[in-house]
Write an enzyme that holds these catalytic residues in place. Sequence first.
Site, PDB file in Angstrom:
ATOM      1  N   LYS A 288     123.625 -23.979 -45.791  1.00 48.34           N
ATOM      2  CA  LYS A 288     124.897 -24.112 -45.633  1.00 48.34           C
ATOM      3  C   LYS A 288     125.935 -25.085 -44.421  1.00 48.34           C
ATOM      4  CE  LYS A 288     125.801 -19.493 -44.344  1.00 48.34           C
ATOM      5  NZ  LYS A 288     124.386 -18.758 -44.838  1.00 48.34           N
TER       6      LYS A 288
ATOM      7  N   GLU B 299     120.392 -11.210 -52.438  1.00 48.67           N
ATOM      8  CA  GLU B 299     121.350 -10.395 -50.987  1.00 48.67           C
ATOM      9  C   GLU B 299     122.099 -10.051 -51.154  1.00 48.67           C
ATOM     10  OE1 GLU B 299     123.624 -12.875 -48.131  1.00 48.67           O
ATOM     11  OE2 GLU B 299     122.521 -14.788 -48.753  1.00 48.67           O
TER      12      GLU B 299
HETATM   13  N1  PSU Z   1     125.284 -18.418 -47.925  1.00 49.99           N
HETATM   14  C1  PSU Z   1     125.676 -17.718 -48.778  1.00 49.99           C
HETATM   15  N2  PSU Z   1     127.218 -17.135 -48.512  1.00 49.99           N
HETATM   16  C2  PSU Z   1     126.420 -16.209 -46.938  1.00 49.99           C
HETATM   17  C3  PSU Z   1     125.521 -16.293 -46.654  1.00 49.99           C
HETATM   18  C4  PSU Z   1     125.033 -16.817 -47.019  1.00 49.99           C
HETATM   19  O1  PSU Z   1     126.278 -18.759 -49.049  1.00 49.99           O
HETATM   20  O2  PSU Z   1     127.975 -15.637 -46.890  1.00 49.99           O
HETATM   21  C5  PSU Z   1     125.624 -15.320 -45.708  1.00 49.99           C
HETATM   22  C6  PSU Z   1     123.567 -14.847 -45.698  1.00 49.99           C
HETATM   23  O3  PSU Z   1     123.380 -14.421 -45.571  1.00 49.99           O
HETATM   24  C7  PSU Z   1     123.049 -16.188 -44.924  1.00 49.99           C
HETATM   25  C8  PSU Z   1     123.941 -15.269 -43.359  1.00 49.99           C
HETATM   26  O4  PSU Z   1     122.117 -15.178 -44.090  1.00 49.99           O
HETATM   27  O5  PSU Z   1     125.353 -15.485 -44.273  1.00 49.99           O
HETATM   28  C9  PSU Z   1     123.596 -15.631 -41.889  1.00 49.99           C
HETATM   29  O6  PSU Z   1     124.641 -15.571 -41.045  1.00 49.99           O
HETATM   30  P1  PSU Z   1     124.325 -16.141 -39.459  1.00 49.99           P
HETATM   31  O7  PSU Z   1     124.533 -17.449 -39.413  1.00 49.99           O
HETATM   32  O8  PSU Z   1     125.176 -15.323 -38.412  1.00 49.99           O
HETATM   33  O9  PSU Z   1     123.198 -16.285 -38.949  1.00 49.99           O
END
Ligand code: PSU
Length: 306
Positions: free
Chosen positions: A159, A24
């Site tokens: 996370k 990603e």
């Molecule tokens: N994992 C990481 N760093 C990130 C992300 C994931 O180590 O920045 C990103 C991914 O792209 C994930 C997003 O899909 O954060 C999730 O964001 P939200 O909680 O707004 O859906």
Amino acid sequence: MSDLVIAPELRGALDDLRPIVALESTIIAHGLPYPRNLETARLLERTVRAGGALPATIAVLDGRIRVGLDTGELERLARDGAAMRKLSTRDLGFAAARGVSGATTVAATMAIAARAGISVFATGGIGGVHRGAELSFDVSADLAELARTAVAVVSAGAKAILDLPKTLEMLETLGVPVIGLGTDVFPAFWSESSGLRLEKRCDDPAQVAAALAAHWRLGGAGAVIANPIPAADALPRDLVEDAIESALADAERQGVHGKAVTPFLLARIEASTQGRSVAANVALAVNNARIAAAIAEALCKQKPPP
Ligand code: PSU
Ligand code: MN
């Protein structure tokens, strides 16, 4: 398919069913600071190659949905960083129509990978149910995508800024298997264990590939391969928890909401751990890329269904 621009080296690999791992771009543009993010993007690609698979980093540049970036494109993504849009699945059509550039989240990367014919994807940690979601309703679109798209996401769990028990509940509701790789507990991203038990465990990539192939034969969609951060790179749970608590309090005070929440929290935690969270984030992402390459290779060796 015509909306996707697939890198030349990947076209042949897709035709020949050779192992490919999707990567990603949100973690690069929004998750890590420059130039650490560019080094990490390159390191992730090298790790996938060393594991015998081809990397397919996914992003949207000037409205073109790119599967596999060249050196200049990767550089642009990393350098523009937070100035890049953060694109989730719902944003892709609009971005394509309007010539927008942006980094793709786990959800959007899964959607694009599936359309390209790639079934294994490595990231850091998936999005999930945010703490306080009972009031904010903030649940990452990553979970909705996992519910409908047949791609395996290799991650160090979700996370740890999230509500991990609620995230596991949602994954159960949505029919998404969570397979612990060499572990019986859900990892906690920067730390090895959340203490939350998992039902499914595999101990090597071949076992994972067999489970995934059967899951997909039976009509299953996404799957989470939960691969804990290596012990040597892990941060102590209490250090992380303190950093998360104060980051959440800052977000609340500053009224941060919506898709800005995750990048905001990650940046605050980086500051309060003096960069240790970023080092751990890179280490776990590299470890996921390594395992994802092995799973992609094992999947290619799976016998076709009878
Ligand atoms: N994992 C990481 N760093 C990130 C992300 C994931 O180590 O920045 C990103 C991914 O792209 C994930 C997003 O899909 O954060 C999730 O964001 P939200 O909680 O707004 O859906
Ligand atoms: Mn959200």
